[in-house]
Design an enzyme around this catalytic site. Structure first.
Site, PDB file in Angstrom:
ATOM      1  N   TYR A 162      13.086   2.731  10.817  1.00 44.01           N
ATOM      2  CA  TYR A 162      12.739   4.185  11.379  1.00 44.01           C
ATOM      3  C   TYR A 162      11.766   3.799  12.366  1.00 44.01           C
ATOM      4  CZ  TYR A 162      11.135   8.840  12.474  1.00 44.01           C
ATOM      5  OH  TYR A 162      10.543   9.987  13.052  1.00 44.01           O
ATOM      6  N   LYS A 166      11.640   3.708  16.755  1.00 44.85           N
ATOM      7  CA  LYS A 166      10.740   4.613  17.333  1.00 44.85           C
ATOM      8  C   LYS A 166       9.795   3.821  18.379  1.00 44.85           C
ATOM      9  CE  LYS A 166      12.168   8.193  16.071  1.00 44.85           C
ATOM     10  NZ  LYS A 166      12.737   9.372  17.081  1.00 44.85           N
TER      11      LYS A 166
HETATM   12  N1  NAP Z   1       9.652  16.569  12.347  1.00 43.39           N
HETATM   13  C1  NAP Z   1       8.491  15.745  12.550  1.00 43.39           C
HETATM   14  O1  NAP Z   1       7.661  15.785  11.765  1.00 43.39           O
HETATM   15  C2  NAP Z   1       8.720  14.592  13.631  1.00 43.39           C
HETATM   16  C3  NAP Z   1       7.589  13.828  13.584  1.00 43.39           C
HETATM   17  C4  NAP Z   1       7.819  12.675  14.492  1.00 43.39           C
HETATM   18  C5  NAP Z   1       8.883  12.451  15.113  1.00 43.39           C
HETATM   19  N2  NAP Z   1      10.115  13.152  15.085  1.00 43.39           N
HETATM   20  C6  NAP Z   1      10.974  12.988  15.701  1.00 43.39           C
HETATM   21  O2  NAP Z   1      11.563  14.276  16.437  1.00 43.39           O
HETATM   22  C7  NAP Z   1      12.850  14.129  16.560  1.00 43.39           C
HETATM   23  C8  NAP Z   1      13.763  15.661  16.131  1.00 43.39           C
HETATM   24  O3  NAP Z   1      13.489  15.425  14.843  1.00 43.39           O
HETATM   25  P1  NAP Z   1      13.649  16.832  13.903  1.00 43.39           P
HETATM   26  O4  NAP Z   1      12.253  16.819  13.126  1.00 43.39           O
HETATM   27  O5  NAP Z   1      13.765  17.876  14.800  1.00 43.39           O
HETATM   28  O6  NAP Z   1      14.738  16.560  12.868  1.00 43.39           O
HETATM   29  P2  NAP Z   1      16.085  17.349  12.268  1.00 43.39           P
HETATM   30  O7  NAP Z   1      15.649  18.895  12.368  1.00 43.39           O
HETATM   31  O8  NAP Z   1      16.491  16.563  11.409  1.00 43.39           O
HETATM   32  O9  NAP Z   1      16.962  17.037  13.879  1.00 43.39           O
HETATM   33  C9  NAP Z   1      17.732  16.015  14.116  1.00 43.39           C
HETATM   34  C10 NAP Z   1      18.835  16.445  15.257  1.00 43.39           C
HETATM   35  O10 NAP Z   1      19.301  15.078  15.550  1.00 43.39           O
HETATM   36  C11 NAP Z   1      20.870  15.534  15.717  1.00 43.39           C
HETATM   37  N3  NAP Z   1      21.593  14.258  15.370  1.00 43.39           N
HETATM   38  C12 NAP Z   1      21.563  13.454  14.120  1.00 43.39           C
HETATM   39  N4  NAP Z   1      22.539  12.393  14.200  1.00 43.39           N
HETATM   40  C13 NAP Z   1      23.031  12.903  15.354  1.00 43.39           C
HETATM   41  C14 NAP Z   1      24.281  12.078  16.057  1.00 43.39           C
HETATM   42  N5  NAP Z   1      24.861  11.038  15.732  1.00 43.39           N
HETATM   43  N6  NAP Z   1      24.579  12.449  17.436  1.00 43.39           N
HETATM   44  C15 NAP Z   1      24.128  13.514  17.964  1.00 43.39           C
HETATM   45  N7  NAP Z   1      22.987  14.266  17.189  1.00 43.39           N
HETATM   46  C16 NAP Z   1      22.604  13.900  16.070  1.00 43.39           C
HETATM   47  C17 NAP Z   1      20.928  16.457  14.539  1.00 43.39           C
HETATM   48  O11 NAP Z   1      22.111  16.980  14.603  1.00 43.39           O
HETATM   49  P3  NAP Z   1      23.109  17.649  13.151  1.00 43.39           P
HETATM   50  O12 NAP Z   1      22.599  19.003  12.897  1.00 43.39           O
HETATM   51  O13 NAP Z   1      24.445  17.448  13.912  1.00 43.39           O
HETATM   52  O14 NAP Z   1      22.823  16.657  12.296  1.00 43.39           O
HETATM   53  C18 NAP Z   1      19.784  17.275  14.860  1.00 43.39           C
HETATM   54  O15 NAP Z   1      19.924  18.069  15.805  1.00 43.39           O
HETATM   55  C19 NAP Z   1      13.517  12.753  16.091  1.00 43.39           C
HETATM   56  O16 NAP Z   1      13.515  11.704  16.737  1.00 43.39           O
HETATM   57  C20 NAP Z   1      12.380  12.561  15.192  1.00 43.39           C
HETATM   58  O17 NAP Z   1      12.137  11.194  14.985  1.00 43.39           O
HETATM   59  C21 NAP Z   1       9.945  14.488  14.075  1.00 43.39           C
END
Ligand code: NAP
Length: 284
Positions: A162, A166
């Site tokens: 992961y 990133k």
């Molecule tokens: N939340 C945090 O604390 C945090 C912290 C640091 C960084 N981030 C980053 O923020 C970004 C968004 O994450 P989030 O927290 O919003 O998580 P999330 O709610 O799990 O959202 C992930 C998204 O990615 C989509 N996705 C996954 N696999 C895919 C694929 N093969 N093709 C197209 N779309 C796909 C998912 O769609 P489905 O619904 O179809 O699965 C969902 O819309 C990520 O890059 C994560 O690394 C988050």
């Protein structure tokens, strides 16, 4: 914009945004605010049904919002982030494949259009934003990108993979900023935000369930948590001349990424590796 209430976002009428994963989590928090402020938003998602749900939710708050569906499966498989070892259809490990390579190719295909738009648009308004994570500083291998073993199948944890993906997000836009100097390219850490993201760590590391409440203590939900992404996407305070290729901590703080994430040669080599890897699979 700085308080996370998004009241001070500028008028975005006439702007077009594409948000990958825009139907849920941070993507949804970003899509809805951009749309409410007048942008046409393409929600890039692998699920038309999930898009419909998101569209309905946006319409409840803003009936005149212009949100549209763009079908996009970054891996042709069902999951992403901190998962047990899996590979995408093209044979990339899932996290590097979806988090980095899928997004690299998607933005590469859009670059001709972005460049044409940048020639006519207000300087610095055409942008590519990668959502990285501050975990790239802690979880990734110390040496940064391991181009001899990009899948990191053996000898590495899901967490290291992961972090590796990133760092790639950061280096990708560092190099994009260098090559395409009229497009403002920014990567960022959104902060810790309560989303479905924890489903990945829980499935790969069941004990994570126990520490999840501590990790997420005081964290905002995805609507408020999208503030740094929105800042990167539209803030007029970010300038092409001074900020291209920058990495932002919440909210809007230009900051140094890890040592590897700051390495210009590594960024160049990663770009080259990725183009070759895609070409060898038939993607120009
Ligand atoms: N939340 C945090 O604390 C945090 C912290 C640091 C960084 N981030 C980053 O923020 C970004 C968004 O994450 P989030 O927290 O919003 O998580 P999330 O709610 O799990 O959202 C992930 C998204 O990615 C989509 N996705 C996954 N696999 C895919 C694929 N093969 N093709 C197209 N779309 C796909 C998912 O769609 P489905 O619904 O179809 O699965 C969902 O819309 C990520 O890059 C994560 O690394 C988050």
């Amino acid at each position: 914009m700085g308080d996370g209430s998004h009241q001070s976002l500028p008028d975005l009428t006439g702007k077009v945004a594409i948000v990958t994963g825009g139907h849920t989590g941070l993507g949804f928090g970003t899509s809805i605010e951009l749309a409410k402020h007048g942008a046409r938003v393409y929600i890039a998602s692998r699920s038309a049904a999930k898009f419909k749900d998101a569209e309905r939710e946006v319409a409840l708050e803003c009936p005149e919002a212009d949100v549209r569906f763009l079908e996009l499966n970054l891996a042709d498989l069902n999951s992403v982030m901190c998962l047990p070892y899996e590979e995408t259809v093209e044979g990339f490990e899932m996290q590097i494949g979806v988090n980095y390579i899928g997004h690299f190719l998607f933005s590469r295909l859009l670059l001709p259009m972005l460049q044409i738009t940048a020639e006519k648009a207000v300087k610095g308004s055409v942008r590519v934003v990668n959502v990285s994570s501050d975990e790239h500083t802690k979880l990734a291998p110390k040496e940064g990108i391991i181009s001899s073993d990009m899948n990191m199948k053996n000898d590495f944890s899901v967490w290291a993979r992961y972090g590796h993906s990133k760092i790639a997000n950061v280096l990708h836009l560092k190099e994009l900023a260098k090559i395409y100097s009229n497009i403002l390219a920014l990567s960022l850490h959104p902060g810790t935000v309560k989303t479905n993201l924890s489903a990945g760590p829980i499935s790969s590391t069941p004990l994570y369930r126990l520490i999840k409440p501590i990790v997420e203590l005081g964290a905002p939900g995805p609507r408020k948590g999208a503030a740094n992404i929105l800042f990167a996407a539209v803030s007029p305070n970010l300038k092409l001349e001074s900020d291209n290729g920058a990495y932002l901590l919440p909210i809007g703080k230009v900051s140094a990424p890890s040592k590897a994430g700051s390495d210009a040669k590594m960024a160049e080599d990663l770009w080259e590796w990725t183009v070759k890897a895609l070409m060898s699979r038939g993607y120009e």
